[in-house]
Design a protein around this motif. Structure first.
Motif, short mmCIF file in Angstrom:
data_model
loop_
_atom_site.label_atom_id
_atom_site.label_comp_id
_atom_site.label_asym_id
_atom_site.label_seq_id
_atom_site.Cartn_x
_atom_site.Cartn_y
_atom_site.Cartn_z
N LEU A 81 0.85 -1.20 0.00
CA LEU A 81 0.00 0.00 0.00
C LEU A 81 0.88 1.24 0.00
O LEU A 81 1.98 1.25 0.54
CB LEU A 81 -0.91 0.00 1.22
N ALA A 82 0.37 2.32 -0.59
CA ALA A 82 1.13 3.56 -0.69
C ALA A 82 0.16 4.73 -0.88
O ALA A 82 -1.04 4.52 -1.11
CB ALA A 82 2.09 3.48 -1.87
N PRO A 83 0.65 5.95 -0.78
CA PRO A 83 -0.23 7.10 -1.05
C PRO A 83 -0.78 7.05 -2.47
O PRO A 83 -1.95 7.38 -2.71
CB PRO A 83 0.69 8.30 -0.87
N SER A 84 0.10 6.63 -3.42
CA SER A 84 -0.28 6.61 -4.83
C SER A 84 0.32 5.37 -5.50
O SER A 84 1.27 4.77 -4.99
CB SER A 84 0.24 7.86 -5.55
N ALA A 85 -0.23 5.01 -6.64
CA ALA A 85 0.27 3.87 -7.39
C ALA A 85 1.48 4.29 -8.21
O ALA A 85 1.39 4.61 -9.39
CB ALA A 85 -0.83 3.32 -8.30
N VAL A 86 2.64 4.32 -7.54
CA VAL A 86 3.91 4.65 -8.19
C VAL A 86 4.78 3.40 -8.16
O VAL A 86 5.09 2.88 -7.09
CB VAL A 86 4.62 5.82 -7.47
N GLU A 87 5.19 2.92 -9.32
CA GLU A 87 5.92 1.66 -9.41
C GLU A 87 7.21 1.70 -8.59
O GLU A 87 7.95 2.69 -8.61
CB GLU A 87 6.25 1.34 -10.87
N THR A 88 7.46 0.61 -7.89
CA THR A 88 8.64 0.52 -7.03
C THR A 88 9.33 -0.82 -7.25
O THR A 88 8.76 -1.86 -6.91
CB THR A 88 8.23 0.65 -5.54
N PHE A 89 10.51 -0.80 -7.85
CA PHE A 89 11.26 -2.02 -8.11
C PHE A 89 10.41 -3.08 -8.82
O PHE A 89 10.42 -4.26 -8.45
CB PHE A 89 11.85 -2.58 -6.82
N GLY A 90 9.66 -2.64 -9.81
CA GLY A 90 8.88 -3.57 -10.61
C GLY A 90 7.54 -3.97 -10.02
O GLY A 90 6.79 -4.76 -10.62
N ARG A 91 7.22 -3.45 -8.84
CA ARG A 91 5.92 -3.74 -8.21
C ARG A 91 5.08 -2.47 -8.18
O ARG A 91 5.61 -1.38 -7.94
CB ARG A 91 6.09 -4.27 -6.80
N MET A 92 3.80 -2.61 -8.40
CA MET A 92 2.91 -1.46 -8.36
C MET A 92 2.06 -1.50 -7.09
O MET A 92 1.20 -2.37 -6.94
CB MET A 92 1.98 -1.46 -9.58
N PRO A 93 2.32 -0.60 -6.13
CA PRO A 93 1.50 -0.58 -4.92
C PRO A 93 0.11 -0.05 -5.21
O PRO A 93 -0.11 0.63 -6.22
CB PRO A 93 2.27 0.36 -4.00
N ARG A 94 -0.81 -0.35 -4.31
CA ARG A 94 -2.17 0.16 -4.45
C ARG A 94 -2.33 1.43 -3.63
O ARG A 94 -1.88 1.49 -2.48
CB ARG A 94 -3.18 -0.90 -3.99
#
Length: 371
Positions: free
Chosen positions: A116-129
């Motif tokens: 989970l994250a504030p926004s869906a910004v890709e991180t190391f190939g994973r997309m948080p919700r």
């Protein structure tokens, strides 16, 4: 020798016997599922015995598994771990140090299947919700509950983990917060979530000291930088934070070649602490390979910070404070930046870390314990 370093300081009515603290350092020593293991207890007993005034225990999750960085991340989200936390605080107190527990939500860096994250910004190939408003409010409550549990466990202070690019920092960062509601956009909105966490925790704790691990600069061109972070620091001071433990960088910048080069230098984060100290009146902790007593004393004498945070420096040689005090710095076992970062590589593989600089007998005993 080094009179400033070994002088007392007060934080929110609590006296620290010197200006040395153990900065939080994750080593993978908790048990599977985040329990307080015998290895963890032995580690913190040794850290407290070193002579530092306060030990800040590594991040404990406020939401397992959703907010845990790994399956060996300590848990502060359940009363099932309360007895272990009580024992941990007691072990630290038994060696004459104050005990502080850092609580955290790992956000986009969590080991969960759907971070989970504030926004869906890709991180190391994973997309948080991106979090919903209801989820944000729930996480605020979880921080408050974990802080109250920490107080019940007998710790002297709580520290909110607003560093390393974890959830609290993610909201403040213009790089990871792309929201268009009341939690995004201008800094005034991006700082709203961490300030709501501070308010909720303080309401639960009363006048109990609450510190903050503070990300001053992400070391990324589109990330949080000093102009905005120092303004945020003033907001935290106004909200009643007792101290700021200053750091730089996130997992996305730590391993950039020019940053790796900087981190080999003694005191590589001190300038960040100095900038924050100019902005606030509360105590500031400086960290970042402060490997000598002379450097630590200079930082304090020049009012770049009020306290010194030792992490790998203390782990490599738990006798560092006493050796410095006794004028035996030539005998210190120093963390070696050219070791290949063995400890970090181990924890990223989910294994407990060891230091390649440990003396042979200590290394042998550690390996025997792991077998």
């Amino acid at each position: 020798m080094y009179p400033k370093l070994f002088s007392e300081i007060e934080i929110s009515g609590i006296t620290l016997k010197n200006r040395l603290t153990m900065a939080p350092l994750y080593l993978g020593y908790a048990g599977e599922g985040g329990t307080v293991s015998p290895l963890l207890l032995d580690h913190y007993r040794l850290m407290a015995k070193s002579g530092v005034a306060m030990v800040v225990v590594e991040n404990a999750t406020i939401d397992h598994p959703q907010g845990s960085g790994s399956n060996r991340t300590l848990r502060a989200d359940t009363d099932e771990n309360l007895d272990g936390l009580k024992e941990l605080a007691s072990v630290i107190h038994g060696e004459g140090a104050l005990a502080c527990l850092q609580i955290n939500h790992a956000g986009r860096f969590a080991g969960s299947e759907e971070p989970l994250a504030p926004s869906a910004v890709e991180t190391f190939g994973r997309m948080p919700r991106a979090l919903s408003d209801a989820e944000i409010h729930s996480i605020v409550d979880r921080f408050a509950e974990a802080a109250a549990r920490t107080k019940r466990a007998g710790f002297d202070m709580v520290e909110l983990h607003g560093g390393t690019g974890y959830l609290l920092a993610e909201f403040v960062s213009p790089r990871t917060n792309k929201r268009t509601d009341g939690y995004g956009g201008a800094l005034e909105n991006r700082r709203r979530f961490p300030l709501e966490v501070v308010a909720a925790v303080k309401k639960k704790l009363g006048d109990f000291p609450l510190g903050y691990r503070f990300l001053a600069d992400e070391w990324l061109p589109d990330g949080l930088q000093l102009e905005e972070s120092t303004s945020f620091a003033r907001s935290l001071e106004s909200a009643g934070i007792a101290y700021l433990s200053v750091m730089g960088g996130t997992y996305e910048s730590f391993f950039l070649p020019h940053i790796l080069e900087q981190t080999c230098k003694n005191g590589y984060m001190v300038h960040l602490a100095a900038a924050v100290k100019k902005a606030v009146g509360i105590p500031v902790i400086a960290a970042g390979r402060i490997a000598t007593g002379a450097l630590a004393e200079q930082i304090l004498e020049e009012s770049q910070a009020d306290l010194i945070g030792l992490a790998r420096v203390l782990w490599a040689d738990p006798e560092w404070p006493q050796k410095v005090k006794d004028g035996k710095e030539g005998a210190i076992v120093h963390c070696d930046p050219d070791c290949g970062d063995t400890c970090t590589k181990l924890v990223t593989k989910g294994k407990p870390a060891f230091c390649v600089r440990w003396p042979h007998e200590k290394m042998k005993a550690w390996k025997e314990r792991m077998e």
